[in-house]
Design a protein around this motif. Structure first.
Motif, PDB file in Angstrom:
ATOM      1  N   HIS A   1       7.977   4.602   6.480  1.00 36.23           N
ATOM      2  CA  HIS A   1       7.390   5.063   5.235  1.00 36.23           C
ATOM      3  C   HIS A   1       8.264   4.454   3.965  1.00 36.23           C
ATOM      4  N   GLU A   2       7.873   4.990   2.836  1.00 34.36           N
ATOM      5  CA  GLU A   2       8.336   4.330   1.513  1.00 34.36           C
ATOM      6  C   GLU A   2       9.914   4.487   1.626  1.00 34.36           C
TER       7      GLU A   2
ATOM      8  N   ASP B   1       0.370   8.683   1.205  1.00 35.45           N
ATOM      9  CA  ASP B   1       1.525   9.394   0.772  1.00 35.45           C
ATOM     10  C   ASP B   1       1.825  10.045  -0.472  1.00 35.45           C
ATOM     11  N   GLU B   2       0.456  10.294  -1.043  1.00 35.56           N
ATOM     12  CA  GLU B   2       0.455  10.695  -2.301  1.00 35.56           C
ATOM     13  C   GLU B   2       0.658  12.246  -2.327  1.00 35.56           C
TER      14      GLU B   2
ATOM     15  N   ARG C   1      -4.155   6.294  -0.618  1.00 32.20           N
ATOM     16  CA  ARG C   1      -3.171   6.958  -1.362  1.00 32.20           C
ATOM     17  C   ARG C   1      -2.626   8.057  -0.132  1.00 32.20           C
TER      18      ARG C   1
ATOM     19  N   ASP D   1       0.864  -1.328  -0.043  1.00 33.97           N
ATOM     20  CA  ASP D   1      -0.086   0.107  -0.062  1.00 33.97           C
ATOM     21  C   ASP D   1       0.702   1.345  -0.030  1.00 33.97           C
ATOM     22  N   ASN D   2       1.796   1.313   0.890  1.00 36.54           N
ATOM     23  CA  ASN D   2       2.588   2.406   0.724  1.00 36.54           C
ATOM     24  C   ASN D   2       4.015   2.527   0.511  1.00 36.54           C
TER      25      ASN D   2
END
Lengths: 443, 443
Positions: free
Chosen positions: A306-307, B37-38, B35, A297-298
């Motif tokens: 986080h990413e 972290d978009e 989304r 998802d991330n």
């Protein structure tokens, strides 16, 4: 949103810079084709022009466009009239002529101009197909590469980049000649498929008699904007790409070690990696994530964050096992320095599998040879996956990574490498000079 | 610019209307996938949502998107467990289940939602591939069609649209089974290839056991905006499309003559027309224009005027011959009422021709069978052309036009029809109801 600031390579930021530069260079006036009856010009990426000249070829550090066409050629072996085998001198001359023609076309089209005269064509034959009349260049880039065999063919083994050699065989490879190798590469990228199609036709129409097509491959990316693109497994792909300031150390050729002409060049490792999507789509989310080592998802590593968090390969879960499995893709491929500029591909379905023997014309590209036979239906006969593209200062880095992956990667249950090629990518051309000019025979 | 006002079918005008409507319907709030972290959402066509429900299916009157995927399926013949041949009652039940699943997925995805539960999958298996997470629907439309054989298969010959029958053979056809026919069609259109790819995977993953893939075909258009798109011959294609106010007479089924359930439906005539581009690219501009009957640059008929001028077939040149040759494409196809919504295709090059016999894996799709052998090199082994799509109230109109063209059209020297299919396109579905619901067995 605070994570945005830690993103190492912001596409949008670079795009804006390039667009501004290009706009300034062109004085704001785009030179375009016949468009007497056209509506007002579009805004957005269609308007953008990527520079052609420079220390490096475009299409490498260039923020990734949404469409790509990769085309491999081989020099023609024989004289088209006599049928005699060509000497390396003749081949060198043909190589020179080809790069002169191709560079001229690439420079013109990427800058929004017509492709120029067609060699050998009568005066009444249109020098351009017209299929992109009314279209903007749409960030078109054209990037040329030279395969390992080329240098001997043109009598310039002395100039061969030191790290250019065919990739070794890897465990599990299912390579097919139809998707592999090549003496010359053209990578055509852009935001508009029709502009790419036109560029390809302009380039290939200048090749007959000099070089013949070997293969073409087409890739795409969704419009992810600033976010890392997702591959067809649904995972973000390209998260750990180097920052632009690291390109000198990671991407561009080692000046101290390489031939002088290759300064500013790089290498492209190209792998067509077929994905077994029907199989992938039927395993659990946990299996998927543990295969990759990240959350779908991330994009965060399974160790948390986080990413763009640094993966913690030592961090263990309640069961005492590493949260990022040691045989996950992430754990095995860690720290390999390369600029990935990959594209998804979907060549679709063609009947032709075992259960389709009654079809009259079995001419589809069913590469169902090596994939696990988990699905008896024709649904397994899809050819989809990723055109893995890594720009590296040393293809040996890819070889080391792939050797580690080939024996152990959990992902191997879902993928198969079915095409492979490696190219030296010459430095950018100066105005008035063809790409790879320093390789040409003195005349 | 003054010509703009005479343009019968302005794409931009319709797009704006639709977008405004969709925006109002959705209350301005798009429901999108994970989304977290978009970056900020893109503007432009990516944001636009095409309505799913209505009197007609979307993807017909909808302003044409830049990408299309056409997929044909056949109902499964046999029971997956016993292998027994299925009765028409069983087939009817499978057809119903399929249309229920497919309609639900199509409605959800086109409106920017997740595809919903996956029948038969475990709770841990993700119901969506995630490949479009973070992407907008980008004007996605999904349009379903029913082939001529379907109605007998499901025991509903009584409900078969009156003008649905297989197209006859035409002179010069070079049809291949691999690109032809089909009991069910899905046309998926949109502005983002990855969104289309995700929709296709969601749809096909709900088919196993009920239907099997027959063929897939992919088309594209350049970003021509308001202007008429150009085909791969460089000519504008679609100039004489009917105005929206004429669709009742030209496109939508004849209510007085057709079964009641088909009211609001139409027919799709689908032809894969391969173009001999290397040959086309080497003839003069005059030959090209006289083959089409129009000027390539501005699309005007050769009798003069601008793109939308009425052709004057009687007007003669100084040599006493008609300016628009009587055997030009324009002269032969005149006045055929159909809504063309065609896409260019480029399936690329694969080795496999006569001169490539030494290749180990001759699995490419070289359809070099029927094209004129004007080019001895592998450059002729390209499969590019147009996916001709005509939405018509009567496929007989196409048959009449094609019979006129097949014997005489100058264009025949440059094209070959290699795929063919015809489908009845059911009317649009009401909310809560599957497409073609009125065809289902009463339960």
């Amino acid at each position: 949103m605070s994570e945005q600031s830690s993103r190492p390579f912001s596409r949008r930021a670079v795009i804006t810079t390039v667009a501004a530069t290009a706009g300034a260079a062109a004085g704001g006036a785009l030179v375009v084709n016949a468009r007497g009856d056209e509506a007002p010009r579009p805004s957005g990426p269609e308007r953008r022009i990527e520079p052609f000249h420079g220390a490096h070829q475009a299409g490498i550090a260039t923020p990734q466009q949404r469409h790509a066409l990769f085309v491999a050629f081989d020099l023609e072996d024989t004289d088209p009239v006599s049928g005699d085998r060509l000497s390396s001198e003749r081949l060198a001359g043909n190589f020179r002529r080809l790069m002169e023609r191709w560079t001229a076309v690439a420079e013109r089209l990427t800058q929004g101009r017509l492709p120029g005269p067609m060699p050998g064509a009568g005066p009444q034959v249109p020098p351009d197909t017209g299929i992109a009349d009314g279209l903007e260049p749409s960030r078109l880039t054209v990037t040329f590469g030279l395969g390992p065999d080329l240098f001997e063919r043109v009598g310039r083994t002395d100039a061969r980049p030191h790290r250019l050699e065919p990739l070794p065989a890897f465990r599990g490879d299912g390579l097919e000649d139809a998707w592999s190798g090549g003496e010359l590469l053209i990578q055509i990228c852009g935001e508009d498929l029709q502009v790419i199609s036109r560029a390809f036709r302009a380039l290939r129409s200048r090749a007959p008699g000099l070089a013949r097509l070997r293969w073409t491959q087409q890739g795409f990316l969704g419009g992810f904007g600033d976010a890392t693109p997702r591959n067809l497994f649904g995972h973000k792909d390209g998260t750990v790409n180097p920052r632009p300031e690291a390109f000198d150390a990671v991407v561009w050729a080692d000046a101290a070690e390489e031939p002088a002409w290759f300064s500013g060049g790089t290498y492209l490792v190209f792998r067509k990696i077929r994905m077994d999507l029907p199989k992938w789509d039927t395993v659990t989310a946990r299996v998927q994530d543990e295969t990759i080592g990240r959350r779908r998802d991330n994009g965060a590593p399974l160790s948390g964050g986080h990413e763009f968090s640094t993966p913690d390969f030592g961090k263990k879960g309640p069961d005492g096992k590493p949260l990022i499995p040691a045989d996950s893709h992430l754990a095995l491929v860690r720290d390999v320095p390369m600029l990935r500029r990959s594209y998804n591909y979907d060549y679709g379905f063609q009947p032709g599998g075992a259960q389709d023997d009654d079809h009259e014309h079995d001419d589809g590209h069913d590469h169902g040879d090596g994939m696990p036979a988990h699905d008896e239906s024709a649904h397994a006969a899809f050819d989809s996956g990723v055109l893995f593209c890594a720009y590296v200062r040393d293809p040996g880095e890819f070889v080391r990574a792939q050797n580690a992956l080939a024996g152990a990667d959990r992902l191997n249950a879902f993928i198969r490498h079915t095409g492979s090629a490696v190219f030296a990518i010459p430095p950018g051309a100066a105005p008035g000079e063809p790409v790879a000019a320093k390789l040409f025979p003195r005349t």
